[in-house]
Design an enzyme around this catalytic site. Structure first.
Site, PDB file in Angstrom:
ATOM      1  N   ALA A  95      -9.240   1.618   9.796  1.00 37.51           N
ATOM      2  CA  ALA A  95      -8.547   1.173  11.010  1.00 37.51           C
ATOM      3  C   ALA A  95      -9.109   1.913  12.219  1.00 37.51           C
ATOM      4  O   ALA A  95      -9.770   1.330  13.074  1.00 37.51           O
ATOM      5  CB  ALA A  95      -7.046   1.405  10.897  1.00 37.51           C
ATOM      6  N   LYS A 148       0.875  -1.170   0.000  1.00 39.62           N
ATOM      7  CA  LYS A 148       0.000   0.000   0.000  1.00 39.62           C
ATOM      8  C   LYS A 148       0.907   1.213   0.000  1.00 39.62           C
ATOM      9  O   LYS A 148       1.593   1.495   0.988  1.00 39.62           O
ATOM     10  CB  LYS A 148      -0.919   0.027   1.231  1.00 39.62           C
TER      11      LYS A 148
END
Lengths: 66, 251
Positions: free
Chosen positions: B205, B96
């Site tokens: 998250a 990522k």
């Protein structure tokens, strides 16, 4: 000779290898990667790669993030 | 539900989790299990000899694929080195890509991100770049060989939801790689909206790890992503200005 390992200046014997530098920090080798002067040193060559004076060694691992 | 496919790899879950912000590895573990995620990000940092337990052990135990990120990088050069270190440490060529422009907004730097993406694709990486909600940049990154694009809903950790749903729709319309809504999700309805707009997956998250009950919020997010995907596939009714009777009007 003097090298920097993860930002800390350290006095190590001449001929110290990347593998020995890693062992100063940890006995674990899985999940760990090393760069010397911003170049990756692959695990297979840790034992045979000697450090030189003033080298900057970074020992990284995965942590919580993202 | 239909599978998510990134770079030829199949995932049953469309919820990608981050690991930042959890108060402990135990709480993180419970949240990851509750989320049903199969792909989860980690950051790369200097090894701390005093650290006990590792996020990698949690992912390995739960059979979750690890997605290293380049969080904390401000330049393409830093990001490329971090990706290479992650590949060496974790044995994955997935990354990522995250190159931020400043610490106050943590907004992604488009120029450095594009530069790094080109270099990493050339180096054989499966690159998933984190970007602003910019349809033009998303298209350019896809053309550069990225395996997915990850536009933000709002700044990292802000919980502001999807500030520009129109741009997310434009990105989705033009993309032939998966679009993963990344950053800004605050609660379950935000994740459902991302999927209703046509995103292929959601990455979050903080919304889970800093919730008062992370495992419960993870369950909520799992349901929201599934509901949003089903609604997208089902095809919503058009919005109308006036009522349309659902019962016959004549008695």
């Amino acid at each position: 000779m003097r090298v920097t390992i993860n930002g800390d200046a350290r006095e190590v014997p001449d001929g110290t290898t990347v593998a020995q530098a890693v062992r100063i920090l940890t006995g674990v080798t899985t999940g760990v990667a090393v760069a010397v002067n911003d170049e990756v040193v692959t695990r297979g060559t840790w034992e045979t790669t000697p450090l030189r004076d003033s080298d900057r060694v970074e020992v990284l691992t995965a942590v919580q993030g993202g | 539900m239909d599978d998510l496919i990134i770079a030829g790899e199949k995932f049953t879950s469309r919820l990608i989790m981050g690991t930042g912000g959890a108060p402990s590895l135990e709480v993180l573990d419970q949240a990851l299990v509750a989320s049903g995620t199969e792909l989860t990000t980690v950051a790369m940092r200097r090894l701390d000899p005093a650290a006990r337990g590792s996020v990698l052990d949690v992912l390995r135990r739960r059979d979750i694929k690890v997605l290293p990120n380049t969080a904390g990088c401000f330049t393409a050069g830093d990001a490329v080195l971090t990706a290479r270190l992650a590949r060496e440490a974790l044995g994955t060529d997935w990354v990522k890509l995250e190159v931020i422009s400043d610490e106050r907004t943590l907004l992604p730097d488009p120029i450095e991100t594009f530069d790094a993406a080109e270099r990493l694709v050339a180096d054989g990486f499966v690159v998933l770049p984190y970007i602003g909600d910019d349809p033009a940049l998303a298209r350019r990154l896809e053309q550069a060989g990225c395996a997915a694009v990850m536009p933000l809903g709002a700044p990292i950790g802000s919980g502001l939801g999807i500030r520009n749903p129109h741009n997310i729709e434009l990105i989705v319309e033009a993309a032939s790689v998966p679009v993963i809504l990344d950053a800004g999700i605050g609660t379950a309805s935000d994740a459902a909206l991302a999927m209703e707009l046509g995103c292929d997956a959601v990455l979050l998250a903080t919304a889970v790890t800093r919730a008062q009950r992370p495992d419960l919020m993870a369950t909520a997010m799992r349901g929201a992503v599934q509901a949003g995907r089903l609604a997208r596939l089902a095809g919503r009714i058009p919005r109308r200005r006036y009522a349309e009777a659902s019962s016959p009007m004549t008695p």
